[in-house]
Design an enzyme around this catalytic site. Structure first.
Site, PDB file in Angstrom:
ATOM      1  N   ARG A   1       0.819  -1.215   0.000  1.00  0.00           N
ATOM      2  CA  ARG A   1       0.000   0.000   0.000  1.00  0.00           C
ATOM      3  C   ARG A   1       0.854   1.267   0.000  1.00  0.00           C
ATOM      4  NH1 ARG A   1      -3.000   1.937  -2.687  1.00  0.00           N
ATOM      5  NH2 ARG A   1      -3.951  -0.122  -2.663  1.00  0.00           N
TER       6      ARG A   1
ATOM      7  N   LYS B   1       1.700  24.971  -4.546  1.00  0.00           N
ATOM      8  CA  LYS B   1       0.477  24.364  -4.008  1.00  0.00           C
ATOM      9  C   LYS B   1       0.658  22.845  -3.998  1.00  0.00           C
ATOM     10  CE  LYS B   1      -2.364  28.206  -5.635  1.00  0.00           C
ATOM     11  NZ  LYS B   1      -3.424  28.654  -6.556  1.00  0.00           N
TER      12      LYS B   1
ATOM     13  N   LYS C   1       3.392  39.304  -4.726  1.00  0.00           N
ATOM     14  CA  LYS C   1       1.996  39.051  -5.051  1.00  0.00           C
ATOM     15  C   LYS C   1       1.117  40.207  -4.579  1.00  0.00           C
ATOM     16  CE  LYS C   1       0.483  34.808  -4.940  1.00  0.00           C
ATOM     17  NZ  LYS C   1       0.406  34.548  -6.392  1.00  0.00           N
TER      18      LYS C   1
ATOM     19  N   GLU D   1       3.372  40.091  -9.549  1.00  0.00           N
ATOM     20  CA  GLU D   1       2.041  39.706 -10.018  1.00  0.00           C
ATOM     21  C   GLU D   1       1.239  40.957 -10.367  1.00  0.00           C
ATOM     22  OE1 GLU D   1      -0.485  36.718  -7.833  1.00  0.00           O
ATOM     23  OE2 GLU D   1      -1.693  38.524  -7.479  1.00  0.00           O
TER      24      GLU D   1
ATOM     25  N   ASP E   1      -2.070  37.452 -13.798  1.00  0.00           N
ATOM     26  CA  ASP E   1      -2.990  36.631 -13.024  1.00  0.00           C
ATOM     27  C   ASP E   1      -4.445  36.822 -13.447  1.00  0.00           C
ATOM     28  OD1 ASP E   1      -3.431  34.740 -10.924  1.00  0.00           O
ATOM     29  OD2 ASP E   1      -4.237  36.371  -9.704  1.00  0.00           O
TER      30      ASP E   1
END
Length: 284
Positions: free
Chosen positions: A103, A138, A170, A200, A221
């Site tokens: 597994r 992410k 950002k 960004e 973006d």
């Protein structure tokens, strides 16, 4: 495609932790009770659906950390497209070790092959255009290195690995800094000579404000295809252009056609479905 493997010293702690999680406090009660200690088995790792393989080194480690005598023969290595029903590798040796590690080996192999498969699908969608498909931060906590490896196995490329290998300004950084100019100026004052700066922007007006400050890259973006096309023309090669924001397999080609250099996609690592791979017993 040349795919450099990750060093075993990076992989072993991940696999060891996963095995220990599975062993719990008493080990593999089922296998120890049901399978004779001296029984040997031959099994095969089989693709139950078409896709791209990634994670065989981790799967191999899972078996060998239980018993070094387990023999894993890889037939279709990482980065290779497989058809439904194809045998990816054969695994033979002490049956207890194979079943105990099964597994954990499959968890890594199915997950990473799913990322590679998803990446390959987007790479295929933009074929004929110059844009590269890249992943983001992410990622699953603790698995960033192997998930980004899986993106490479699928023909994609990697964005930054962490907060420490590039400056990416950002929207919230811009808001706290009081605007694009002070954010970029402070970043440049604090950056080392090898550190690139990306900013960004959400609008063409923000892009127009950022360009005279000479960022190395601009993150466009959530822009429409038409806005992306205009942005690429405005940049005119003065910075790397990166499109991002809800880009799918179906929309990637149109985004790539705008002329952007990079298309970054978070779901490649945070939401790609697994590739179904099974371990099947073969009678000796």
């Amino acid at each position: 495609m040349h795919l450099s493997p990750l060093p075993a010293i990076m992989l072993e702690p991940l696999v060891r932790a996963a095995l220990l999680e599975d062993f719990g406090r008493a080990g593999d009660l089922t296998t120890d009770a049901v399978v004779p200690k001296d029984h040997h088995a031959t099994t095969v790792l089989t693709a139950r659906q078409a896709g791209t393989v990634a994670g065989l080194d981790l799967a191999t480690l899972a078996f060998r950390l239980i018993d070094q005598s387990v023999d894993v023969k890889v037939h279709l290595p990482d980065g290779i497209a497989v058809a439904q029903g194809e045998i990816i590798a054969s695994v033979s040796g002490p049956a207890r070790a194979i079943l105990t590690a099964e597994r954990t080996a499959l968890n890594f192999l199915c997950h990473l092959s799913g990322i590679a498969t998803a990446t390959a699908s987007v790479v295929a969608a933009v074929r004929g255009h110059a844009a590269k498909i890249v992943c983001t931060r992410k990622t699953t906590p603790g698995l960033r290195a192997v998930e980004k490896y899986a993106v490479r196995a699928g023909g994609g490329a990697n964005h930054r690995f962490g907060l420490d290998d590039a400056i990416l300004i950002k929207d919230n950084h811009i808001a706290v800094a009081g605007g694009i100019r002070p954010a970029i100026e402070r970043a440049r004052a604090g950056a080392g000579h090898l550190v690139k700066i990306e900013v960004e922007v959400d609008t063409l007006a923000q892009l127009e404000e950022a360009l005279p400050l000479a960022p190395d890259a601009v993150l466009l973006d959530n822009m429409s295809v038409d806005a992306l096309r205009q942005a690429v023309a405005m940049v005119a090669g003065r910075a790397i252009t990166e499109a991002s924001g809800r880009i799918t397999v179906n929309t990637a080609s149109a985004v790539a056609a705008t002329g952007v250099d990079l298309i970054s996609i978070g779901w490649l690592t945070h939401s790609a479905p697994i590739l179904d791979i099974g371990l099947d017993y073969r009678e000796l």
